[in-house]
Design a protein around this motif. Structure first.
Motif, PDB file in Angstrom:
ATOM      1  N   PHE A  30       0.835  -1.199   0.000  1.00 27.20           N
ATOM      2  CA  PHE A  30       0.000   0.000   0.000  1.00 27.20           C
ATOM      3  C   PHE A  30       0.873   1.252   0.000  1.00 27.20           C
ATOM      4  O   PHE A  30       0.586   2.229  -0.708  1.00 27.20           O
ATOM      5  CB  PHE A  30      -0.922   0.002   1.219  1.00 27.20           C
ATOM      6  N   ASP A  31       1.940   1.229   0.771  1.00 28.07           N
ATOM      7  CA  ASP A  31       2.855   2.372   0.793  1.00 28.07           C
ATOM      8  C   ASP A  31       3.513   2.558  -0.577  1.00 28.07           C
ATOM      9  O   ASP A  31       3.655   3.690  -1.055  1.00 28.07           O
ATOM     10  CB  ASP A  31       3.914   2.172   1.870  1.00 28.07           C
ATOM     11  N   LEU A  35       3.316   5.893  -3.340  1.00 29.21           N
ATOM     12  CA  LEU A  35       4.427   6.517  -4.059  1.00 29.21           C
ATOM     13  C   LEU A  35       4.193   6.453  -5.557  1.00 29.21           C
ATOM     14  O   LEU A  35       4.519   7.391  -6.295  1.00 29.21           O
ATOM     15  CB  LEU A  35       5.753   5.840  -3.698  1.00 29.21           C
ATOM     16  N   GLY A  36       3.592   5.361  -6.029  1.00 31.41           N
ATOM     17  CA  GLY A  36       3.254   5.249  -7.445  1.00 31.41           C
ATOM     18  C   GLY A  36       2.239   6.296  -7.869  1.00 31.41           C
ATOM     19  O   GLY A  36       2.346   6.875  -8.970  1.00 31.41           O
ATOM     20  N   LEU A  37       1.271   6.574  -7.010  1.00 29.07           N
ATOM     21  CA  LEU A  37       0.291   7.619  -7.317  1.00 29.07           C
ATOM     22  C   LEU A  37       0.963   8.985  -7.400  1.00 29.07           C
ATOM     23  O   LEU A  37       0.663   9.783  -8.302  1.00 29.07           O
ATOM     24  CB  LEU A  37      -0.801   7.644  -6.243  1.00 29.07           C
ATOM     25  N   ALA A  38       1.865   9.258  -6.471  1.00 30.88           N
ATOM     26  CA  ALA A  38       2.595  10.528  -6.500  1.00 30.88           C
ATOM     27  C   ALA A  38       3.412  10.655  -7.782  1.00 30.88           C
ATOM     28  O   ALA A  38       3.465  11.728  -8.398  1.00 30.88           O
ATOM     29  CB  ALA A  38       3.503  10.634  -5.278  1.00 30.88           C
ATOM     30  N   THR A  39       4.017   9.560  -8.204  1.00 30.78           N
ATOM     31  CA  THR A  39       4.813   9.569  -9.434  1.00 30.78           C
ATOM     32  C   THR A  39       3.941   9.827 -10.654  1.00 30.78           C
ATOM     33  O   THR A  39       4.310  10.597 -11.550  1.00 30.78           O
ATOM     34  CB  THR A  39       5.549   8.226  -9.586  1.00 30.78           C
ATOM     35  N   ASP A  40       2.765   9.204 -10.703  1.00 32.12           N
ATOM     36  CA  ASP A  40       1.855   9.417 -11.829  1.00 32.12           C
ATOM     37  C   ASP A  40       1.377  10.862 -11.911  1.00 32.12           C
ATOM     38  O   ASP A  40       1.129  11.390 -13.007  1.00 32.12           O
ATOM     39  CB  ASP A  40       0.640   8.489 -11.711  1.00 32.12           C
ATOM     40  N   MET A  41       1.250  11.521 -10.783  1.00 32.77           N
ATOM     41  CA  MET A  41       0.763  12.901 -10.783  1.00 32.77           C
ATOM     42  C   MET A  41       1.783  13.886 -11.335  1.00 32.77           C
ATOM     43  O   MET A  41       1.433  14.989 -11.748  1.00 32.77           O
ATOM     44  CB  MET A  41       0.366  13.308  -9.362  1.00 32.77           C
ATOM     45  N   VAL A  42       3.060  13.488 -11.346  1.00 30.35           N
ATOM     46  CA  VAL A  42       4.105  14.363 -11.888  1.00 30.35           C
ATOM     47  C   VAL A  42       3.844  14.653 -13.355  1.00 30.35           C
ATOM     48  O   VAL A  42       3.918  15.797 -13.815  1.00 30.35           O
ATOM     49  CB  VAL A  42       5.500  13.727 -11.706  1.00 30.35           C
ATOM     50  N   LYS A  43       3.515  13.618 -14.127  1.00 31.89           N
ATOM     51  CA  LYS A  43       3.308  13.800 -15.566  1.00 31.89           C
ATOM     52  C   LYS A  43       2.025  14.552 -15.880  1.00 31.89           C
ATOM     53  O   LYS A  43       1.842  15.035 -17.000  1.00 31.89           O
ATOM     54  CB  LYS A  43       3.321  12.445 -16.276  1.00 31.89           C
ATOM     55  N   HIS A  44       1.129  14.665 -14.882  1.00 36.10           N
ATOM     56  CA  HIS A  44      -0.114  15.415 -15.084  1.00 36.10           C
ATOM     57  C   HIS A  44       0.002  16.843 -14.580  1.00 36.10           C
ATOM     58  O   HIS A  44      -0.973  17.591 -14.593  1.00 36.10           O
ATOM     59  CB  HIS A  44      -1.274  14.715 -14.373  1.00 36.10           C
ATOM     60  N   GLY A  45       1.209  17.227 -14.143  1.00 35.77           N
ATOM     61  CA  GLY A  45       1.432  18.601 -13.716  1.00 35.77           C
ATOM     62  C   GLY A  45       0.640  18.997 -12.490  1.00 35.77           C
ATOM     63  O   GLY A  45       0.001  20.060 -12.474  1.00 35.77           O
ATOM     64  N   GLN A  46       0.670  18.154 -11.441  1.00 28.45           N
ATOM     65  CA  GLN A  46      -0.066  18.428 -10.213  1.00 28.45           C
ATOM     66  C   GLN A  46       0.894  18.437  -9.025  1.00 28.45           C
ATOM     67  O   GLN A  46       0.871  17.547  -8.175  1.00 28.45           O
ATOM     68  CB  GLN A  46      -1.154  17.374 -10.005  1.00 28.45           C
ATOM     69  N   PRO A  47       1.764  19.468  -8.927  1.00 29.18           N
ATOM     70  CA  PRO A  47       2.799  19.484  -7.884  1.00 29.18           C
ATOM     71  C   PRO A  47       2.243  19.483  -6.468  1.00 29.18           C
ATOM     72  O   PRO A  47       2.831  18.894  -5.563  1.00 29.18           O
ATOM     73  CB  PRO A  47       3.583  20.765  -8.167  1.00 29.18           C
ATOM     74  N   GLY A  48       1.104  20.158  -6.254  1.00 24.21           N
ATOM     75  CA  GLY A  48       0.518  20.183  -4.916  1.00 24.21           C
ATOM     76  C   GLY A  48       0.120  18.807  -4.457  1.00 24.21           C
ATOM     77  O   GLY A  48       0.420  18.391  -3.327  1.00 24.21           O
ATOM     78  N   GLN A  49      -0.553  18.062  -5.310  1.00 25.52           N
ATOM     79  CA  GLN A  49      -0.971  16.705  -4.956  1.00 25.52           C
ATOM     80  C   GLN A  49       0.213  15.759  -4.858  1.00 25.52           C
ATOM     81  O   GLN A  49       0.208  14.829  -4.052  1.00 25.52           O
ATOM     82  CB  GLN A  49      -1.980  16.202  -5.981  1.00 25.52           C
ATOM     83  N   VAL A  50       1.249  16.011  -5.688  1.00 27.21           N
ATOM     84  CA  VAL A  50       2.466  15.194  -5.602  1.00 27.21           C
ATOM     85  C   VAL A  50       3.060  15.298  -4.207  1.00 27.21           C
ATOM     86  O   VAL A  50       3.390  14.290  -3.567  1.00 27.21           O
ATOM     87  CB  VAL A  50       3.495  15.632  -6.664  1.00 27.21           C
ATOM     88  N   GLY A  55       4.206  13.151   1.153  1.00 28.38           N
ATOM     89  CA  GLY A  55       4.101  13.254   2.614  1.00 28.38           C
ATOM     90  C   GLY A  55       3.358  12.076   3.212  1.00 28.38           C
ATOM     91  O   GLY A  55       3.775  11.519   4.233  1.00 28.38           O
ATOM     92  N   LEU A  56       2.255  11.677   2.570  1.00 25.08           N
ATOM     93  CA  LEU A  56       1.490  10.523   3.048  1.00 25.08           C
ATOM     94  C   LEU A  56       2.324   9.253   2.941  1.00 25.08           C
ATOM     95  O   LEU A  56       2.293   8.391   3.841  1.00 25.08           O
ATOM     96  CB  LEU A  56       0.204  10.386   2.230  1.00 25.08           C
ATOM     97  N   THR A  57       3.082   9.135   1.853  1.00 22.85           N
ATOM     98  CA  THR A  57       3.962   7.971   1.676  1.00 22.85           C
ATOM     99  C   THR A  57       4.986   7.882   2.802  1.00 22.85           C
ATOM    100  O   THR A  57       5.243   6.802   3.345  1.00 22.85           O
ATOM    101  CB  THR A  57       4.690   8.049   0.329  1.00 22.85           C
ATOM    102  N   ALA A  61       5.245   4.980   5.453  1.00 21.38           N
ATOM    103  CA  ALA A  61       6.524   4.255   5.484  1.00 21.38           C
ATOM    104  C   ALA A  61       7.072   4.181   6.900  1.00 21.38           C
ATOM    105  O   ALA A  61       7.586   3.137   7.325  1.00 21.38           O
ATOM    106  CB  ALA A  61       7.532   4.935   4.554  1.00 21.38           C
ATOM    107  N   ALA A  62       6.963   5.285   7.645  1.00 17.18           N
ATOM    108  CA  ALA A  62       7.434   5.291   9.035  1.00 17.18           C
ATOM    109  C   ALA A  62       6.621   4.309   9.879  1.00 17.18           C
ATOM    110  O   ALA A  62       7.177   3.592  10.722  1.00 17.18           O
ATOM    111  CB  ALA A  62       7.342   6.704   9.609  1.00 17.18           C
ATOM    112  N   LEU A  63       5.305   4.270   9.649  1.00 16.48           N
ATOM    113  CA  LEU A  63       4.449   3.328  10.378  1.00 16.48           C
ATOM    114  C   LEU A  63       4.803   1.884  10.021  1.00 16.48           C
ATOM    115  O   LEU A  63       4.890   1.013  10.902  1.00 16.48           O
ATOM    116  CB  LEU A  63       2.986   3.603  10.062  1.00 16.48           C
ATOM    117  N   VAL A  64       4.993   1.626   8.721  1.00 17.28           N
ATOM    118  CA  VAL A  64       5.351   0.278   8.262  1.00 17.28           C
ATOM    119  C   VAL A  64       6.654  -0.172   8.912  1.00 17.28           C
ATOM    120  O   VAL A  64       6.758  -1.276   9.456  1.00 17.28           O
ATOM    121  CB  VAL A  64       5.474   0.246   6.726  1.00 17.28           C
ATOM    122  N   LEU A  65       7.657   0.713   8.860  1.00 17.63           N
ATOM    123  CA  LEU A  65       8.959   0.370   9.425  1.00 17.63           C
ATOM    124  C   LEU A  65       8.860   0.127  10.927  1.00 17.63           C
ATOM    125  O   LEU A  65       9.426  -0.853  11.448  1.00 17.63           O
ATOM    126  CB  LEU A  65       9.957   1.498   9.142  1.00 17.63           C
TER     127      LEU A  65
END
Length: 232
Positions: A30-31, A35-50, A55-57, A61-65
């Protein structure tokens, strides 16, 4: 009757362990998905959502670890027949670790050569990672090189072997390495193929490393070096 209850309890304990292990794996995947969603948003020009998804990733990740490291340490504290722990690095262990790294590089070189001469096709998993690194290089490289080796070693070697193959016998060690590496390969390539065999072979080497050194930090270092050489 008591024997029946004992066998029933063992089956229930095994099912609980399976559920926990699958839960850890889903938590990690899930984590990676975030990160994959954040990466996909780069090509759509959505820096705020990226930035929001990065940040959510990081939070997940800290919780997972934290959760998986806590579970692994609790596991060893409760039952540690192989005496896993911290084994200090010396010259002998360093050369052995470098030898295992050379073996992993030989597997990678053979695999890349077969792709180069068109005997094998480039794996979809690796192509996706390469694409994500191009789109969002810093975070994807940090995730693949620094975070993934730690979590994957805890899940596939540390927790898995102590959950399901904790008896320190030749048969249990062999089966543990074989099955954990096979599942590791299937996670990367969910179909029987030469590429699946390559990933499984890397998993078998890492499984052997864990049982040989009895210290998961050696696994993390070896996995880190392998991912770094593959992506940098």
């Amino acid at each position: 009757m008591s024997k029946f209850l004992t066998n029933g309890q063992r089956i229930m304990d095994w099912l609980v362990k399976c559920a926990r292990w699958v839960g850890f794996l889903i938590f990690y995947l899930f984590d990676s998905f975030l990160l994959g969603l954040a990466t996909d948003m780069v090509k759509h020009g959505q820096p705020g959502q990226v930035n929001q998804f990065i940040g959510l990733t990081l939070i997940v990740a800290a919780l997972v670890l934290g959760v998986i490291t806590w579970r692994y340490q609790r596991q060893l504290a409760a039952n540690n027949p192989r005496h896993f722990g911290k084994q200090p690095l010396n010259a002998k262990r360093l050369w052995q670790l470098l030898g295992l790294f050379a073996l992993m590089m030989a597997v990678q070189f053979t695999w890349n050569y077969l792709i180069h001469i068109h005997v094998l096709s480039s794996p979809v998993n690796q192509a996706l990672i390469d694409k994500q690194v191009v789109q969002l290089p810093l975070w994807n490289l940090a995730y693949s090189i620094l975070f993934a080796p730690v979590i994957e070693e805890l899940i596939f070697r540390g927790i898995f072997l102590n959950y399901f193959f904790k008896k320190d016998t030749r048969l249990m060690n062999f089966l543990g390495v074989l099955i954990s590496g096979t599942i590791f390969g299937a996670l990367h390539v969910p179909s029987l193929s030469m590429t699946w065999l390559m990933y499984s072979t890397l998993g078998w080497i890492l499984g052997f490393t864990y049982l040989h050194f009895r210290d998961i930090r050696y696994n993390m270092a070896l996995h880190f070096l392998n991912n770094a050489m593959s992506l940098l």
